[in-house]
Motif scaffolding. Sequence first.
Motif, PDB file in Angstrom:
ATOM      1  N   UNK A 148     -18.920  12.919  -4.866  1.00  0.00           N
ATOM      2  CA  UNK A 148     -17.982  13.037  -5.447  1.00  0.00           C
ATOM      3  C   UNK A 148     -16.874  11.844  -5.363  1.00  0.00           C
ATOM      4  N   UNK A 149     -16.748  11.491  -3.916  1.00  0.00           N
ATOM      5  CA  UNK A 149     -15.868  10.518  -3.573  1.00  0.00           C
ATOM      6  C   UNK A 149     -14.680  10.604  -3.849  1.00  0.00           C
ATOM      7  N   UNK A 150     -13.937  11.854  -3.880  1.00  0.00           N
ATOM      8  CA  UNK A 150     -12.649  12.171  -4.018  1.00  0.00           C
ATOM      9  C   UNK A 150     -11.640  11.405  -2.998  1.00  0.00           C
ATOM     10  N   UNK A 151     -10.697  10.636  -3.176  1.00  0.00           N
ATOM     11  CA  UNK A 151      -9.766   9.962  -2.465  1.00  0.00           C
ATOM     12  C   UNK A 151      -8.400   9.958  -3.178  1.00  0.00           C
ATOM     13  N   UNK A 152      -7.901  10.942  -2.998  1.00  0.00           N
ATOM     14  CA  UNK A 152      -6.315  10.775  -3.816  1.00  0.00           C
ATOM     15  C   UNK A 152      -5.255  10.109  -2.996  1.00  0.00           C
ATOM     16  N   UNK A 153      -5.392  10.062  -1.533  1.00  0.00           N
ATOM     17  CA  UNK A 153      -4.819   9.369  -0.641  1.00  0.00           C
ATOM     18  C   UNK A 153      -4.490   8.057  -1.025  1.00  0.00           C
ATOM     19  N   UNK A 154      -6.014   7.317  -1.347  1.00  0.00           N
ATOM     20  CA  UNK A 154      -5.949   5.736  -1.430  1.00  0.00           C
ATOM     21  C   UNK A 154      -5.469   5.683  -2.663  1.00  0.00           C
ATOM     22  N   UNK A 155      -5.563   6.275  -3.720  1.00  0.00           N
ATOM     23  CA  UNK A 155      -5.105   6.098  -5.144  1.00  0.00           C
ATOM     24  C   UNK A 155      -3.650   6.290  -5.103  1.00  0.00           C
ATOM     25  N   UNK A 156      -3.015   7.201  -4.325  1.00  0.00           N
ATOM     26  CA  UNK A 156      -1.557   7.377  -4.145  1.00  0.00           C
ATOM     27  C   UNK A 156      -0.963   6.198  -3.469  1.00  0.00           C
ATOM     28  N   UNK A 161       2.533   6.266  -6.042  1.00  0.00           N
ATOM     29  CA  UNK A 161       2.741   7.674  -6.467  1.00  0.00           C
ATOM     30  C   UNK A 161       1.639   8.321  -7.222  1.00  0.00           C
ATOM     31  N   UNK A 162       1.865   9.441  -7.755  1.00  0.00           N
ATOM     32  CA  UNK A 162       0.977  10.272  -8.515  1.00  0.00           C
ATOM     33  C   UNK A 162       1.737  11.082  -9.311  1.00  0.00           C
ATOM     34  N   UNK A 387       7.882   7.866   3.934  1.00  0.00           N
ATOM     35  CA  UNK A 387       8.592   7.257   4.699  1.00  0.00           C
ATOM     36  C   UNK A 387       8.622   5.973   4.610  1.00  0.00           C
ATOM     37  N   UNK A 388       7.357   5.083   4.244  1.00  0.00           N
ATOM     38  CA  UNK A 388       7.201   3.766   4.268  1.00  0.00           C
ATOM     39  C   UNK A 388       7.049   3.002   5.625  1.00  0.00           C
ATOM     40  N   UNK A 389       6.642   3.871   6.618  1.00  0.00           N
ATOM     41  CA  UNK A 389       6.065   3.386   7.764  1.00  0.00           C
ATOM     42  C   UNK A 389       4.747   2.424   7.685  1.00  0.00           C
ATOM     43  N   UNK A 390       4.084   3.129   7.069  1.00  0.00           N
ATOM     44  CA  UNK A 390       2.618   2.411   6.942  1.00  0.00           C
ATOM     45  C   UNK A 390       2.664   1.034   6.335  1.00  0.00           C
ATOM     46  N   UNK A 391       3.693   0.975   5.213  1.00  0.00           N
ATOM     47  CA  UNK A 391       3.972  -0.004   4.326  1.00  0.00           C
ATOM     48  C   UNK A 391       4.473  -1.096   5.028  1.00  0.00           C
ATOM     49  N   UNK A 443       5.899   6.663  -3.674  1.00  0.00           N
ATOM     50  CA  UNK A 443       6.057   5.782  -2.447  1.00  0.00           C
ATOM     51  C   UNK A 443       5.968   4.566  -2.677  1.00  0.00           C
ATOM     52  N   UNK A 444       6.543   3.698  -1.494  1.00  0.00           N
ATOM     53  CA  UNK A 444       6.161   2.161  -1.915  1.00  0.00           C
ATOM     54  C   UNK A 444       4.815   1.893  -1.950  1.00  0.00           C
ATOM     55  N   UNK A 445       4.388   1.366  -2.863  1.00  0.00           N
ATOM     56  CA  UNK A 445       2.838   1.073  -3.102  1.00  0.00           C
ATOM     57  C   UNK A 445       2.342   0.053  -2.198  1.00  0.00           C
ATOM     58  N   UNK A 446       1.041   0.093  -1.940  1.00  0.00           N
ATOM     59  CA  UNK A 446       0.264  -1.171  -1.045  1.00  0.00           C
ATOM     60  C   UNK A 446      -0.462  -1.693  -2.096  1.00  0.00           C
TER      61      UNK A 446
END
Length: 460
Positions: A148-156, A161-162, A387-391, A443-446
């Motif tokens: 099924x490869x569901x991966x909403x976090x990567x898409x978000x 955003x979502x 929070x934008x930390x990863x970005x 969120x700020x997009x990657x």
Amino acid sequence: MTFSTPSPEQWRESAVKALKDRPIEGLLHLDTDHLVVRPLYADATGIQPLFAPRPSDAEGRAWDLRTQVEGDDPEAVNAAVLTDLEGGAASVILSGAVLADSEPLAEALANVALELAAVGLDAGLDGPEAANALAVVAKGSPRAKLMFHMDPLSAYAAAGGSPLPIAMHLSQAAATADRHSGAYPDASFFLASGRAVHEAGGSAGQELGFTAAAVAAYAKAAVDAGLSAERALRGTVLGVSVDAEYFDSLAKVRALRLIWASITKAFGLDMPAAIEARSSRRMLAARDPWPNLLRLTAAGFAGAVGGADAVVLDGFTRASGRPDAFARRQARNTQIVLMEEAHLGRVDDPAAGSWFLDARTRDLAEAGWAEFQRIEREGGVVASLKGGAIQMRVAASRQTLKTAFDKGHSQIIGVTKFVDPDVRPAPVEPSALAPAAAITDSCAPLLPLRFAAAFEEAGQ
């Protein structure tokens, strides 16, 4: 004849002499994770050996040759899927409008034996709906190898955003996994991937850390939905990017296996990782796509030697559009050559025993684990993204990599070096742009990038 083994001290003396007045420290390289890459690795330098093989039969097909088929017309998708499977692929990933409902999906999968050929989905935030459609198509085949490869976090993260609160998308994915776990015991549910970080210019450690954080988030959501931790983790595929930097790419695959072992141990479990390696898109060139064949071959080599359970190579024309039948055939045949002519799968973990690769694997695993712990301290992957930390960390890595290209420290064959003034055209298939979904939870997009793009635009 016996050759003497020089000591590190003897090597240092020779290096100092060869460098003349330049400092020996100039041979050290600091990467985007602030890890030191040394000029010499040896048993005497205290490297600990590692063994991180894939749990597959090296005498047979050591890894799964996986292809990606995109399309909106079910008949055309079906023809492409059957061509790939008949041409050597073992499994396929589908994307496009054919995932919208079970009727077009059933037509796209006509004459495909789902018990033999695994079928995966790439549906972004619509993953639960696509998974339900695939489950309907597979009805009557309880041993179907569904992914099924569901991966909403990567898409978000990639979209910024979502449509619904991302917590709701996570819950829907987990509930979908719970709904189909009994009917399809061989199915996998989640794709925990850091590819969005990689494609945005992130470092290897950042990609690995995001992947680990996604595993934790999906496992928690699945347990809350009623699945056991063991079933949730067994139903999780790890996604990783591989590019033309094949030493780092294969070390990254091996490092991901070590990180997975630590995660499952924390749950009191011991199970092998299922790793899907996909070729990087940020490394591709658009103006002259032909050198991409070399880059993709290097990426496939890294996935195979690094021990990925499945390898997905893009079409060499991806930077210009949707790959056509010729580009898909080249992607498929590249893996066949690596597998059946180069015999890369005949040795379990061939990188084991290399002082450099064992050290690099451990360094990347530690960098990935540190990033994972950093994300968890920030409240988890969702909180860190909001929070934008990863970005912010990815942006710093991206800038470091761009600077290396701008200053000529890194080169792109066919773009910044050995540029062909008379490029042969390579066609692509037309593709309709998907309508932008409404965003309520942002969120700020990657944003993905290609390092060649700036040089191609400047040369126009």
